[in-house]
Design an enzyme around this catalytic site. Structure first.
Site, short mmCIF file in Angstrom:
data_model
loop_
_atom_site.label_atom_id
_atom_site.label_comp_id
_atom_site.label_asym_id
_atom_site.label_seq_id
_atom_site.Cartn_x
_atom_site.Cartn_y
_atom_site.Cartn_z
N LYS A 22 86.22 6.32 67.16
CA LYS A 22 86.12 7.68 66.61
C LYS A 22 84.79 7.88 65.89
O LYS A 22 84.07 8.86 66.14
CB LYS A 22 87.28 7.92 65.63
CG LYS A 22 87.18 9.25 64.87
CD LYS A 22 88.32 9.42 63.90
CE LYS A 22 88.07 8.77 62.55
NZ LYS A 22 87.38 9.65 61.60
N ASN A 23 84.45 6.96 64.98
CA ASN A 23 83.25 7.14 64.17
C ASN A 23 81.98 7.07 65.00
O ASN A 23 80.97 7.71 64.67
CB ASN A 23 83.21 6.11 63.04
CG ASN A 23 84.27 6.38 61.98
OD1 ASN A 23 84.79 7.48 61.88
ND2 ASN A 23 84.60 5.37 61.19
N ARG A 94 84.43 15.28 57.61
CA ARG A 94 83.18 14.91 56.98
C ARG A 94 82.04 14.71 57.98
O ARG A 94 80.89 15.04 57.72
CB ARG A 94 83.37 13.64 56.15
CG ARG A 94 82.08 13.19 55.52
CD ARG A 94 82.25 12.50 54.20
NE ARG A 94 80.97 12.47 53.54
CZ ARG A 94 80.56 13.32 52.63
NH1 ARG A 94 81.34 14.31 52.27
NH2 ARG A 94 79.37 13.23 52.08
N CYS A 118 88.90 13.28 54.50
CA CYS A 118 89.89 12.63 53.65
C CYS A 118 89.47 12.64 52.20
O CYS A 118 88.29 12.53 51.88
CB CYS A 118 90.09 11.17 54.08
SG CYS A 118 91.01 10.98 55.62
N ARG A 123 81.65 10.88 48.14
CA ARG A 123 80.81 10.68 49.31
C ARG A 123 79.75 11.79 49.41
O ARG A 123 79.73 12.58 50.35
CB ARG A 123 81.65 10.62 50.58
CG ARG A 123 82.61 9.45 50.56
CD ARG A 123 83.20 9.18 51.91
NE ARG A 123 84.25 10.11 52.28
CZ ARG A 123 84.94 10.05 53.40
NH1 ARG A 123 84.69 9.10 54.27
NH2 ARG A 123 85.88 10.91 53.67
N PRO A 124 78.84 11.88 48.45
CA PRO A 124 77.90 12.99 48.39
C PRO A 124 76.87 12.95 49.51
O PRO A 124 76.69 11.94 50.18
CB PRO A 124 77.24 12.82 47.02
CG PRO A 124 77.33 11.37 46.74
CD PRO A 124 78.63 10.92 47.35
N MET A 125 76.15 14.08 49.66
CA MET A 125 75.14 14.23 50.70
C MET A 125 73.74 13.85 50.22
O MET A 125 72.77 14.04 50.94
CB MET A 125 75.13 15.69 51.17
CG MET A 125 76.30 16.09 52.03
SD MET A 125 76.19 15.40 53.70
CE MET A 125 74.79 16.31 54.35
N ASP A 126 73.61 13.31 49.01
CA ASP A 126 72.28 13.12 48.45
C ASP A 126 71.40 12.18 49.28
O ASP A 126 70.19 12.40 49.40
CB ASP A 126 72.35 12.65 46.99
CG ASP A 126 73.20 11.40 46.80
OD1 ASP A 126 73.92 11.03 47.73
OD2 ASP A 126 73.13 10.81 45.70
N LEU A 127 71.99 11.15 49.89
CA LEU A 127 71.19 10.22 50.69
C LEU A 127 70.69 10.89 51.97
O LEU A 127 69.56 10.64 52.41
CB LEU A 127 72.00 8.97 51.03
CG LEU A 127 72.38 8.08 49.85
CD1 LEU A 127 73.22 6.90 50.32
CD2 LEU A 127 71.15 7.57 49.11
N ASP A 308 87.62 0.60 55.88
CA ASP A 308 88.62 1.29 56.70
C ASP A 308 89.75 0.39 57.17
O ASP A 308 90.67 0.85 57.85
CB ASP A 308 87.95 1.95 57.91
CG ASP A 308 87.29 3.28 57.57
OD1 ASP A 308 87.52 3.77 56.45
OD2 ASP A 308 86.57 3.82 58.42
N ILE A 330 83.46 0.32 48.27
CA ILE A 330 82.78 1.37 49.05
C ILE A 330 83.14 2.76 48.54
O ILE A 330 82.28 3.56 48.23
CB ILE A 330 83.12 1.24 50.54
CG1 ILE A 330 82.82 -0.18 51.05
CG2 ILE A 330 82.36 2.28 51.35
CD1 ILE A 330 81.37 -0.58 50.95
N ARG A 400 94.03 12.14 63.28
CA ARG A 400 92.57 12.21 63.21
C ARG A 400 91.93 10.91 63.68
O ARG A 400 90.75 10.89 64.03
CB ARG A 400 92.11 12.53 61.79
CG ARG A 400 92.50 13.92 61.30
CD ARG A 400 91.93 14.21 59.92
NE ARG A 400 90.54 13.82 59.86
CZ ARG A 400 90.05 12.96 58.97
NH1 ARG A 400 90.82 12.40 58.08
NH2 ARG A 400 88.77 12.65 58.98
#
Length: 422
Positions: A22-23, A94, A118, A123-127, A308, A330, A400
């Site tokens: 999936k990922n 996400r 989830c 899990r921010p978008m800053d990176l 996971d 994580i 999912r």
């Protein structure tokens, strides 16, 4: 709303085919935005997240056809007529943020809603933002949307990630394929899904070296062309189904599984008393005599123990002999399955990012509720080994990430069915 009913207590025997990852697939699909020519993905998983990504790409003007019972996805982005990834779609998943890098690289602009998925941490978008800004993008957050543009086009640069984020590595990697000059990503994620994406991009004409290591080098090219690419096997689905005979007894062969995808996980299984044998078709798993042994687990970026698989491993350790300590490094807030497992008789003590699991001889069936994707399947695993009947509700999370789960487990002797309750 669907629920899954399991009558546990019996061993599992047989074989389970492992789907495409999936990922990996969710990163490969946005790569279509980098080229006007078709991209065809084979061994695609049949999951609701994949359908969500198809919906998102379609909203941008891409075309998608699902063929061969859902296992082939034919994509074409020759006519991208919209550069806004809307909240109503992005909030569902996400991985939707992975359209940002490709759109910036090819179109020079993109507006992408902050993502959902989830509820297992911020899990921010800053990176992602930091990396794309290093390539020359100008990004502003307004009303929950990232407004990004690259007026002079993207330019190669050195990008040093403070954390080896898979999503940020993927976004920057895709964007850099069409940037002018050379990009070096330091502290890059090393997951097999990164290698799979790089393999696909190379087939499309990208120049990439170092994937699978912590330093990836990308030499930008003027354009990419079409390609056909098989999605790598899903190492999380693989690990999940390897735990089924570990927790119930019996022997299951996971068809398509590869040891190099789950090496650190297999090392923990060995310590717990689980045999894993490579075969010509995959991996064969069985439990040694008696109860499993207690094992301590710390989640880490690849090649460490996968976050996971933490919830599923906890389910196994609920019936281990002795006490196990699981440390989640994580994501915060990723022990939401623990209270549900205690409903089944598990003894679990959670303090912040650490959970201590004291094994009991046997779990008991109970009504439980899924809280996220991996938590939901940990409850399924626990139920397979529990005495009596377990009803798992809110299983839309499960859809999912796991295709045809009931059929795969039933084929090995599990008493499991999906029902509509209420």
């Amino acid at each position: 709303m669907d629920s899954i009913v399991i009558k546990g207590g019996g061993p599992l025997n047989g074989e389970i085919p492992i789907a495409g990852a999936k990922n990996a697939c969710l990163a490969l699909m946005p790569a279509t935005l980098l080229s006007e020519e078709p991209l065809t993905l084979t061994n695609a998983p049949r999951l609701s997240d994949i359908r969500t990504m198809i919906e998102l790409l379609g909203s941008l003007g891409a075309e998608a056809s699902v063929l061969q019972d859902g296992q082939v996805i034919a994509l074409s982005s020759h006519n991208i007529d919209n550069h806004v990834a809307d909240y109503d779609i992005v909030r569902k998943m996400r991985a939707s943020n992975l359209v940002l890098g490709p759109m910036l690289a090819r179109l020079g602009h993109a507006v992408v809603s902050l993502p959902g998925g989830c509820a297992i941490g911020a899990r921010p978008m800053d990176l992602h933002i930091h990396g794309l800004e290093a390539l020359g993008a100008e990004i502003e957050l307004k009303d929950g949307y990232l407004h990004a543009k690259a007026p002079g086009g993207l330019k190669g640069a050195l990008v040093e990630l403070s954390f080896a984020s898979v999503g940020a590595t993927e976004n920057i990697l895709m964007a850099a394929t069409l940037a002018k000059g050379t990009t070096v990503i330091k502290n890059a994620a090393r997951e097999p899904e990164i290698v799979d994406l790089a393999d696909c991009l190379r087939k499309m004409g990208a120049q990439i070296d170092g994937d699978g290591t912590s330093e990836i080098t990308i030499q930008g090219v003027d354009k990419l062309h079409g390609a056909t690419h098989p999605v790598v096997a899903d190492r999380i689905e693989l690990g999940t189904y390897m735990l089924a005979p570990a927790i119930t007894g019996g022997t299951v062969e996971c068809i398509g599984g590869r040891l190099n995808l789950v090496q650190s996980f297999v090392e923990k299984l060995d310590l717990a008393g689980i045999n894993v044998e490579e075969t010509a078709r995959g991996l064969k798993v069985s439990r040694r005599n008696g109860r499993v042994n207690a094992v301590d687990v710390v989640t880490e970026p690849f090649p460490g123990f996968p976050t996971d698989l933490q919830a599923q491993m906890m389910a196994l350790l609920c019936t281990a002999e002795g006490a196990s300590v699981l440390e989640e490094k994580i994501f915060e807030n990723r022990f939401m399955h623990a209270p549900e497992l205690t409903r089944m008789g598990a003894v679990i003590d959670v303090h912040g990012g650490t959970a201590t699991v004291t094994g009991v001889e046997r779990l008991k069936g109970a009504p439980v509720m899924a809280t996220d994707l991996r938590a939901s399947v940990s409850l399924i695993l626990a139920a397979l080994a529990a005495e009596g009947e377990t009803v798992v509700s809110r299983v839309y999370h499960l859809d999912r990430g796991y295709e045809r789960l009931e059929q795969k487990l039933s084929a090995c002797g599990a008493h499991i069915e999906r029902v509509q309750l209420g």
